[in-house]
Design an enzyme around this catalytic site. Structure first.
Site, PDB file in Angstrom:
ATOM      1  N   CYS A   1      -9.803  10.784 -11.938  1.00 14.00           N
ATOM      2  CA  CYS A   1      -8.864  10.711 -13.061  1.00 14.00           C
ATOM      3  C   CYS A   1      -9.641  10.657 -14.390  1.00 14.00           C
ATOM      4  O   CYS A   1     -10.312  11.617 -14.724  1.00 14.00           O
ATOM      5  CB  CYS A   1      -7.932   9.517 -12.884  1.00 14.00           C
ATOM      6  SG  CYS A   1      -6.449   9.625 -13.878  1.00 14.00           S
TER       7      CYS A   1
ATOM      8  N   HIS B   1      -5.671  10.163  -7.158  1.00 17.37           N
ATOM      9  CA  HIS B   1      -6.315   8.889  -6.834  1.00 17.37           C
ATOM     10  C   HIS B   1      -6.393   8.646  -5.330  1.00 17.37           C
ATOM     11  O   HIS B   1      -5.494   8.010  -4.763  1.00 17.37           O
ATOM     12  CB  HIS B   1      -5.528   7.735  -7.476  1.00 17.37           C
ATOM     13  CG  HIS B   1      -5.638   7.694  -8.959  1.00 17.37           C
ATOM     14  ND1 HIS B   1      -6.701   7.094  -9.606  1.00 17.37           N
ATOM     15  CD2 HIS B   1      -4.839   8.177  -9.929  1.00 17.37           C
ATOM     16  CE1 HIS B   1      -6.536   7.210 -10.913  1.00 17.37           C
ATOM     17  NE2 HIS B   1      -5.418   7.864 -11.134  1.00 17.37           N
TER      18      HIS B   1
ATOM     19  N   GLU C   1      -8.224   6.514  -3.898  1.00 19.11           N
ATOM     20  CA  GLU C   1      -8.380   5.066  -3.673  1.00 19.11           C
ATOM     21  C   GLU C   1      -7.045   4.355  -3.545  1.00 19.11           C
ATOM     22  O   GLU C   1      -6.969   3.271  -2.969  1.00 19.11           O
ATOM     23  CB  GLU C   1      -9.223   4.433  -4.804  1.00 19.11           C
ATOM     24  CG  GLU C   1      -8.522   4.267  -6.150  1.00 19.11           C
ATOM     25  CD  GLU C   1      -8.541   5.505  -7.041  1.00 19.11           C
ATOM     26  OE1 GLU C   1      -8.745   6.624  -6.509  1.00 19.11           O
ATOM     27  OE2 GLU C   1      -8.334   5.369  -8.264  1.00 19.11           O
TER      28      GLU C   1
END
Lengths: 80, 229
Positions: free
Chosen positions: B86, B203, B205
Site C-alpha cells: 500500500c 493488504h 497481512e
C-alpha cells in the site's frame, strides 16, 4: 528571491481530478470548456546570488523531490 | 526469517504486518524508526501501509527520500528481500526501487473493501506458496492505487514476468469490471528486475487469520518464511 514552481501532469496521463472539474463546470452551465488539467503550485523563498543560480537550485529540487518525472512536468519562475 | 518493519510518522499497518510475519514464521519482527539510517542485519524488510508524512506533496514522496529508505535501497541492491504494501508500494516507487507511480484512483474515491486478485506469477520468493492463476481475496484500503507506467515499462514488466498480482472480477477473471482503481493492465503488485523487491497495493497481512475474514494472504508470508527459513 522567490521561486514559483508549477507542476502539472504530463499530457497523456489521465487526470481524473481535472475531468471531474470539467464535468462540474459543464453542470454549472459553463460552455466551451474543452479540457481541464489540475496541477499544483509551490512557492519557495530562497537565498541565491542571482536568478540563474536560483533556477538551477530549484531545478535540482524538482528532480529530487518536488515533481515525479514519471507523470509530471514542471516550470520554474524566478522573481526578486 | 529475520524481518524489520519500517515505521514512519503516519504509518499504521506495522503491527498487522508484524503479526502476519509471526503467524507465518513463528518469529518476531523488529520495528525500525524512519530517522534511523542503520538497519539491523535482516533478510527481509517490510515497508508497511499508512499515510507516511500525511501523504504530503505526493504519496510516499517524503518517505521515499528519508534516511532509512536510502539504507533500504542499499540493502535491496545487496539482495535483501523488500516488501512494500500500500503506502509501502508508493514509497518504493518514489525511492526508485520499483518503476511507475501510484496515481489517484480513477473514480476519485477511497476504496476500502475486499478485492479479488489473481496470482499471475508464483515464480517468486513472495508467491511460491500460491499456484499460478490462483484466485485470492485481499482487503484493499487506498486512495492512490491506480498504477501508472508508460507502455514500454508495462511491456517490460510483463515480458519479464514481473507482474505478481492483478485485480480481477469475483470469478478471478482479469477484466475491466474487476479493475477497482483504474490501474494500467489491472496491475496490483510487481517485482523489481532482480525479483527481490515486491510492491503491492492490496493488504495480504489483513488476510492471515480467520478472525480477519480470510487467510488468503498467509501464503505470501509463508512463501517468504520458506525461502528465508
Amino acid at each position: 528571491m522567490k521561486a514559483t514552481v508549477t507542476i502539472t501532469l504530463k499530457s497523456g496521463v489521465l487526470d481524473p481530478q481535472g475531468k471531474a472539474i470539467e464535468h462540474a463546470l459543464g453542470a454549472l452551465g459553463f460552455q466551451g470548456v474543452n479540457d481541464v488539467r489540475q496541477g499544483k503550485v509551490i512557492e519557495i523563498d530562497l537565498d541565491a546570488a542571482d536568478p540563474t543560480t536560483a533556477e538551477a537550485l530549484v531545478k535540482d529540487m524538482c528532480g529530487k523531490l518536488l515533481a515525479n518525472p514519471v507523470i509530471e512536468d514542471y516550470s520554474i519562475e524566478i522573481s526578486a | 526469517m529475520r524481518a524489520a518493519v519500517i515505521v514512519f510518522p503516519g504509518t499504521n499497518r506495522e503491527k498487522d504486518i508484524a503479526e502476519a510475519l509471526e503467524r507465518a514464521s513463528g518469529k518476531k519482527a523488529q520495528f525500525v524508526w524512519h530517522g534511523d539510517s542503520d538497519l539491523p542485519d535482516v533478510d527481509l524488510i517490510v515497508v508497511p501501509g499508512g499515510f507516511s508524512y500525511g501523504d504530503y506533496l505526493r504519496c510516499g514522496a517524503m518517505a521515499g527520500n528519508s534516511p532509512v529508505m536510502r539504507a533500504v535501497k542499499q540493502k535491496a541492491d545487496a539482495g535483501v528481500r523488500v516488501l512494500g504494501v500500500c503506502n509501502g508500494f508508493q514509497i518504493l516507487t518514489e525511492t526508485g526501487l520499483l518503476p511507475g507511480v501510484l496515481m489517484r484512483n480513477a473514480q476519485l474515491k477511497f476504496i476500502c473493501k475486499k478485492a479479488t486478485l489473481t496470482v499471475q506469477n508464483s515464480d517468486s520468493d513472495f508467491s511460491s506458496a500460491y499456484s499460478e492463476g490462483q484466485r485470492v481475496v485481499f482487503p484493499v484500503a487506498h486512495n492512490e492505487g491506480n498504477y501508472f507506467a508508460d507502455d514500454a515499462t508495462l511491456d517490460r514488466l510483463e515480458g519479464e514476468d514481473r507482474v505478481v498480482f492483478r485485480y480481477a472480477d469475483a470469478d478471478g477473471t482479469v477484466n475491466k469490471a474487476g479493475n477497482i482503481n483504474g490501474s494500467q493492465r489491472n496491475i496490483a503488485g510487481i517485482l523489481n528486475e532482480k525479483r527481490n523487491v515486491l510492491g503491492m497495493m492490496p493488504h495480504p497481512e489483513n488476510a492471515t487469520d480467520p478472525a480477519q475474514g480470510g487467510t488468503d494472504g498467509l501464503g505470501l508470508f509463508k512463501s517468504l518464511a520458506e525461502v528465508l527459513q
